[in-house]
Design a protein around this motif. Structure first.
Motif, PDB file in Angstrom:
ATOM      1  N   UNK A 450       0.773  -1.247   0.000  1.00 12.94           N
ATOM      2  CA  UNK A 450       0.000   0.000   0.000  1.00 12.94           C
ATOM      3  C   UNK A 450       0.799   1.289   0.000  1.00 12.94           C
ATOM      4  N   UNK A 451       1.523   1.552   1.099  1.00  8.70           N
ATOM      5  CA  UNK A 451       2.172   2.868   1.208  1.00  8.70           C
ATOM      6  C   UNK A 451       3.376   2.977   0.265  1.00  8.70           C
ATOM      7  N   UNK A 452       4.071   1.867   0.023  1.00  9.02           N
ATOM      8  CA  UNK A 452       5.193   1.903  -0.926  1.00  9.02           C
ATOM      9  C   UNK A 452       4.705   2.262  -2.320  1.00  9.02           C
ATOM     10  N   UNK A 453       3.658   1.581  -2.770  1.00 12.51           N
ATOM     11  CA  UNK A 453       3.099   1.880  -4.100  1.00 12.51           C
ATOM     12  C   UNK A 453       2.588   3.328  -4.145  1.00 12.51           C
ATOM     13  N   UNK A 454       1.955   3.762  -3.049  1.00 15.52           N
ATOM     14  CA  UNK A 454       1.376   5.114  -3.036  1.00 15.52           C
ATOM     15  C   UNK A 454       2.481   6.165  -3.154  1.00 15.52           C
ATOM     16  N   UNK A 455       3.568   5.964  -2.411  1.00 13.76           N
ATOM     17  CA  UNK A 455       4.681   6.917  -2.474  1.00 13.76           C
ATOM     18  C   UNK A 455       5.251   6.946  -3.895  1.00 13.76           C
ATOM     19  N   UNK A 456       5.469   5.766  -4.475  1.00 12.86           N
ATOM     20  CA  UNK A 456       6.047   5.710  -5.827  1.00 12.86           C
ATOM     21  C   UNK A 456       5.131   6.389  -6.836  1.00 12.86           C
ATOM     22  N   UNK A 457       3.831   6.143  -6.715  1.00 13.54           N
ATOM     23  CA  UNK A 457       2.883   6.732  -7.662  1.00 13.54           C
ATOM     24  C   UNK A 457       2.937   8.249  -7.580  1.00 13.54           C
ATOM     25  N   UNK A 458       2.984   8.766  -6.352  1.00 16.76           N
ATOM     26  CA  UNK A 458       3.018  10.223  -6.186  1.00 16.76           C
ATOM     27  C   UNK A 458       4.343  10.791  -6.687  1.00 16.76           C
ATOM     28  N   UNK A 459       5.441  10.119  -6.345  1.00 18.29           N
ATOM     29  CA  UNK A 459       6.766  10.644  -6.708  1.00 18.29           C
ATOM     30  C   UNK A 459       6.999  10.591  -8.217  1.00 18.29           C
ATOM     31  N   UNK A 460       6.580   9.493  -8.853  1.00 18.69           N
ATOM     32  CA  UNK A 460       6.912   9.378 -10.278  1.00 18.69           C
ATOM     33  C   UNK A 460       5.935  10.136 -11.177  1.00 18.69           C
ATOM     34  N   UNK A 461       4.704  10.372 -10.697  1.00 20.08           N
ATOM     35  CA  UNK A 461       3.737  11.021 -11.591  1.00 20.08           C
ATOM     36  C   UNK A 461       3.331  12.426 -11.130  1.00 20.08           C
ATOM     37  N   UNK A 462       3.482  12.708  -9.846  1.00 21.87           N
ATOM     38  CA  UNK A 462       3.032  14.000  -9.319  1.00 21.87           C
ATOM     39  C   UNK A 462       1.516  14.124  -9.256  1.00 21.87           C
TER      40      UNK A 462
END
Ligand code: ADP
Ligand code: TZD
Length: 589
Positions: A450-462
């Motif tokens: 959950x939180x790992x994917x969420x962080x990556x999604x936010x960081x890579x796409x904004x």
């Protein structure tokens, strides 16, 4: 290209002549330069011996370094970044325990066919190999091998370029997956001539080359498809990864064939597309006579291509035929015979099919598309009534109806989803409108992404991220709400709080003081966890409250956690896979 001189703090030998220093680079810098040369600009990791300075220097050299609270979450972030960007996501950890914490994520990435590289520092080779008890001693290279596509170790600074090139090409080419890269502590301080160092680096050319399907295999596939009376296209997460969005859409629309998206392929075409057969899933799987698989494996998620789901034990006798597009030739016939394998990359295979589909292509019989439409309408109107239920505490339908409305308003938002009931209901209720906007438990059904994917999604796409989390599922990575706050990411975590694993209703059969194994502290205030780190916490007890809080969170872009209070009796044990859960067999025990 940087040299040691660009970063004066790393110069540890002032006695060395300035000229000599100018001419030198070291292992730290070469690793960073090799990654940057290959367009890798982000590291997800957790510092400590021997990679602390690597994280510092990477940041100093302009890379984004996202530091987590547990390596598994950093690893999951790297995997999701790999899936979203087609570049291997990098997870950086310390030796033995840090490496092992990251290994679950590496294995999960490999199982999901996501490209990632786990880079771990390791202890002194001589001591590890003689098992003399070094600090964090472990033979990491061999431990990693069964869980990834390949594992490499770099012993010399002059091999860093080639080692990183091999890791990148292995992660990306063919079927994407995880790679382990072992960097012993001694490597980092090795120095070499800066010019020779620069020349030793490799920019990987075409790491995932197109693989064109053989023309006769395309003809065979077209023949099988043309002969279909009840055709179906099944899109998997390989199709989402491939970024052949226009070709896939053209194939679906030009052929007129109904399609079914697997969960992470949702949004390749909008879920509201008239050819989507998602709302008639059981009907189409059982009744289709020809199924074109595009980047989807016939594993447990598709009942292995046989049995009741596919029309009963006689499905093969009914001449159900599969056409399968995949980059991995050994995937073919893994569960049932494949009538027409199409081996190549999805973009090339779909383009080749399209080229063979002329204007004379006959759309599927109206009998078939009409029967699907009828079932879809019936199921959708049944569902619509459930989604507007305004009960408190909420059930899954009421809460997800609210979230569905917000995602419709913000189709650019990325949905991360894990849990049992929370996963199963959200997958079918929350429509997706754009490709690669849904990340979830994937092939293993793993909790903790959950939180790992969420962080990556936010960081890579904004883009805004909405993480729809079972309360148990959230617990696996919950501490990363601090990470979300620290980097001020536009992530809204919605916790479906029903007091336990699956449900919150179990009781200890002995009447003892310990709670039942599946039950948590009742009425927990997960929202306060987010507030502890400066984010916004909200309690939502009705669909309306949930909708408003989510709208506000997405609009504000601020870290938010909505504690959505769900009826603890709602849902089922194991969600939709109850049948896989062994029950006690002995009657007198
Ligand atoms: P789902 O779980 O959505 O059904 P799977 O993970 O089972 O999807 O299947 C993904 C498949 O896609 C894998 O078999 C993988 O080899 C394949 N794949 C991944 N990328 C590509 C690509 N670029 N071209 C062709 N096949 C691909
Ligand atoms: N551990 C790991 C790593 N993965 C798992 N899948 C599980 C344990 C077992 N498991 C599931 O398969 S779902 C689940 C667990 C622990 C949690 C279900 O409870 P939840 O969701 O609160 O997250 P619902 O929506 O209340 O069912």
């Amino acid at each position: 290209m940087s040299t040691v001189l660009d970063n004066p703090p790393t110069i540890s030998k002032p006695a060395v002549a300035a000229e000599a220093i100018r001419a030198q680079t070291d292992g730290f810098h070469l690793v960073i330069d090799a990654l940057k040369l290959n367009g890798i600009d982000t590291i997800f990791g957790l510092p400590g011996i021997p990679i602390t300075d690597l994280t510092r220097l990477a940041q100093a050299e302009g890379m984004r370094v996202i530091s987590f609270r547990h390596e598994q979450n950093a690893g999951n972030a790297a995997a999701a970044a790999g899936f979203l960007t087609q570049k291997p996501g990098i997870c950086l950890t310390v030796s033995a325990p840090g490496f092992l914490n990251g290994l679950t994520a590496l294995a999960n990435a490999t199982v999901n066919c996501f490209p990632m590289i786990l880079i771990s520092g390791s202890s002194e080779r001589e001591i590890v190999d003689l098992q003399q008890g070094d600090y964090e001693e472990m033979d990491q290279l061999n431990a990693a091998k069964p869980f990834c596509k390949a594992a490499f170790r770099i012993l010399h600074a002059q091999d860093i370029g080639i080692g990183i090139a091999r890791a990148i090409r292995t992660a990306l080419s063919g079927r994407p997956g995880g790679v382990y890269l072992d960097l012993p502590a001694k490597l980092f301080s090795q120095t070499m001539d800066a010019v020779a160092g620069r020349e030793s680096l490799i920019k990987v050319i075409d790491p995932a080359p197109r693989q064109l399907p053989a023309p006769d295999t395309v003809q065979r596939a077209l023949q099988v498809l043309e002969g279909a009376k009840r055709p179906l296209i099944l899109l998997g997460k390989g199709a989402a990864y491939a970024q052949a969005d226009d070709e896939i859409r053209a194939l679906v629309e030009k052929t007129g064939i109904p399609y079914l998206p697997m969960s992470m392929a949702k949004g390749l075409l909008p879920d509201t597309h008239e050819q989507s057969a998602a709302a008639a899933r059981s009907y189409v799987l059982a009744e289709a006579d020809v199924v074109l698989l595009v980047g989807a494996r016939l594993n447990w998620l598709l009942s292995h291509g046989k049995g009741k789901t596919w029309g009963g034990p006689d499905a093969q006798k009914l001449a159900k035929k599969f056409i399968q597009i995949d980059i991995s030739p050994t995937e073919i016939d893994s569960n049932v015979p494949i009538a027409a394998p199409l081996i190549g990359d999805i973009g090339s295979c779909v383009s080749a099919l399209l080229a063979g589909i002329g204007s004379g292509w006959k759309k599927p019989p109206a009998e078939w598309t009409g029967a699907i439409a009828e079932r879809k309408d019936k199921n959708l109107s049944k569902m619509a009534a459930m989604l507007t239920q305004d009960v408190s505490p909420m059930n899954f339908h009421g809460a997800l109806g609210a979230i569905r409305d917000v995602v419709r308003q913000r189709p650019d938002a990325i949905v991360v989803n894990e849990g049992a009931n929370t996963l199963d209901f959200a997958r079918s209720i929350v429509d997706m409108y754009e490709p690669r906007k849904r990340l979830d438990c994937g092939t293993w059904g793993i909790m903790g992404i959950g939180m790992g994917f969420a962080v990556a999604a936010a960081v890579t796409t904004g883009k805004p991220v909405i993480a729809i989390e079972g309360d148990s599922a959230f617990g696996f990575s919950g501490m990363e709400v601090e990470t979300i706050c620290r980097y001020d990411l536009p992530v809204c975590v919605v916790i479906f709080n029903n007091n336990g694993v699956y449900k919150g209703t179990d009781a200890n059969p002995t009447g003892g003081k310990d709670p039942a194994p599946t039950v948590f502290v009742k009425n927990s205030r997960y929202d306060l966890l987010m507030e502890a780190f400066g984010g916004k916490g909200v309690v939502a007890t009705t669909p309306d409250e949930l909708k408003r809080a989510l709208q506000e969170a997405v609009a504000s872009g601020r870290p938010t956690l909505i504690n959505a209070v769900i009826d603890e009796t709602a849902g089922t044990e194991s969600g939709r896979i109850t049948s896989l859960n062994p029950q006690k067999a002995a009657i007198n025990k």
